[in-house]
Design a protein around this motif. Structure first.
Motif, PDB file in Angstrom:
ATOM      1  N   VAL A   2       0.839  -1.185   0.000  1.00 43.95           N
ATOM      2  CA  VAL A   2       0.000   0.000   0.000  1.00 43.95           C
ATOM      3  C   VAL A   2       0.880   1.242   0.000  1.00 43.95           C
ATOM      4  N   LEU A   3       0.540   2.187  -0.856  1.00 47.21           N
ATOM      5  CA  LEU A   3       1.221   3.467  -0.935  1.00 47.21           C
ATOM      6  C   LEU A   3       0.304   4.507  -0.314  1.00 47.21           C
ATOM      7  N   PHE A   4       0.741   5.127   0.786  1.00 49.24           N
ATOM      8  CA  PHE A   4      -0.120   6.020   1.547  1.00 49.24           C
ATOM      9  C   PHE A   4       0.012   7.481   1.168  1.00 49.24           C
ATOM     10  N   CYS A   5       1.232   8.004   1.154  1.00 53.64           N
ATOM     11  CA  CYS A   5       1.392   9.448   0.975  1.00 53.64           C
ATOM     12  C   CYS A   5       1.538   9.800  -0.511  1.00 53.64           C
ATOM     13  N   PHE A   6       1.426  11.107  -0.778  1.00 57.29           N
ATOM     14  CA  PHE A   6       1.455  11.610  -2.145  1.00 57.29           C
ATOM     15  C   PHE A   6       2.746  11.219  -2.858  1.00 57.29           C
ATOM     16  N   TYR A  42       5.703   8.637  -7.008  1.00 60.44           N
ATOM     17  CA  TYR A  42       6.921   7.936  -7.397  1.00 60.44           C
ATOM     18  C   TYR A  42       6.590   6.591  -8.059  1.00 60.44           C
ATOM     19  N   GLY A  43       5.622   5.870  -7.535  1.00 64.16           N
ATOM     20  CA  GLY A  43       5.249   4.582  -8.126  1.00 64.16           C
ATOM     21  C   GLY A  43       4.736   4.724  -9.542  1.00 64.16           C
ATOM     22  N   VAL A  44       3.885   5.719  -9.782  1.00 67.35           N
ATOM     23  CA  VAL A  44       3.312   5.914 -11.119  1.00 67.35           C
ATOM     24  C   VAL A  44       4.381   6.412 -12.095  1.00 67.35           C
ATOM     25  N   ILE A  45       5.203   7.381 -11.682  1.00 68.96           N
ATOM     26  CA  ILE A  45       6.223   7.911 -12.593  1.00 68.96           C
ATOM     27  C   ILE A  45       7.280   6.860 -12.890  1.00 68.96           C
ATOM     28  N   ALA A  91      -0.860  14.471 -10.972  1.00 63.98           N
ATOM     29  CA  ALA A  91      -2.310  14.656 -10.991  1.00 63.98           C
ATOM     30  C   ALA A  91      -3.027  13.405 -10.477  1.00 63.98           C
ATOM     31  N   ILE A  92      -2.580  12.240 -10.902  1.00 58.86           N
ATOM     32  CA  ILE A  92      -3.188  10.985 -10.437  1.00 58.86           C
ATOM     33  C   ILE A  92      -2.998  10.825  -8.937  1.00 58.86           C
ATOM     34  N   TYR A 135      -5.892  10.857  -5.825  1.00 65.89           N
ATOM     35  CA  TYR A 135      -5.968   9.804  -4.813  1.00 65.89           C
ATOM     36  C   TYR A 135      -5.830  10.390  -3.411  1.00 65.89           C
ATOM     37  N   LYS A 136      -4.883  11.318  -3.240  1.00 64.17           N
ATOM     38  CA  LYS A 136      -4.653  11.910  -1.920  1.00 64.17           C
ATOM     39  C   LYS A 136      -5.830  12.781  -1.504  1.00 64.17           C
ATOM     40  N   ALA A 137      -6.385  13.562  -2.439  1.00 65.25           N
ATOM     41  CA  ALA A 137      -7.524  14.420  -2.125  1.00 65.25           C
ATOM     42  C   ALA A 137      -8.768  13.603  -1.783  1.00 65.25           C
ATOM     43  N   ALA A 138      -8.891  12.439  -2.399  1.00 68.81           N
ATOM     44  CA  ALA A 138     -10.029  11.566  -2.109  1.00 68.81           C
ATOM     45  C   ALA A 138      -9.824  10.776  -0.828  1.00 68.81           C
TER      46      ALA A 138
END
Length: 145
Positions: free
Chosen positions: A40-44, A49-52, A105-106, A110-113
């Motif tokens: 699980v990736l919690f913080c922004f 980093y995972g997506v990029i 943006a992605i 996720y963080k805002a939600a």
């Protein structure tokens, strides 16, 4: 399903790179390790980093064979033999410019939600970005505008 939370630091970034490669290998072999080992990736920054990371890796996977093909077919041409360098630069500069923004943006959504992201979702979003660029470049949609 076991969920292992991780925090972001430089050691964790290296571990995340290894874990994402492990998740891809587990996904390709369709083993039960994929289901029993979700990270699980919690913080922004972890999500970003995972997506990029997956965007950059999948972009290089798309551009490296094209550069090798150009290298072997244009090696005797006077000017075009430098084309593989341009192709590799496009494979690196693209994710470093547009990929950084779209991955942010992605991760921001996720963080805002208030949601968390598993590493498999980061893989899907990262490879999805590169695949969309791949499809758009071959369909030549931008040339019709």
């Amino acid at each position: 399903m076991n969920v292992i939370p991780i925090t972001f630091n430089y050691f964790c970034a290296c571990r995340l790179l290894f874990l994402n490669a492990y998740m891809l290998a587990a996904f390709m072999w369709c083993s039960s390790a994929l289901v029993s080992c979700m990270f699980v990736l919690f913080c922004f920054t972890e999500m970003w980093y995972g997506v990029i990371l997956w965007t950059a890796v999948s972009s290089l996977i798309f551009h490296l064979p094209a550069a090798l093909l150009a290298l072997f077919t244009l090696r005797r041409h006077k000017v075009a033999r430098f084309m593989p360098i341009a192709i590799l630069l496009m494979g690196i500069i693209g994710p470093l410019t547009g990929g950084v923004l779209t991955s942010a943006a992605i991760a921001g959504v996720y963080k805002a939600a208030g949601k968390t992201m598993i590493s498999l979702e980061a893989l899907v979003f990262g490879v999805g970005q590169s695949f969309c660029i791949f499809v758009i470049s071959f369909l030549r949609i931008l040339a019709t505008l």
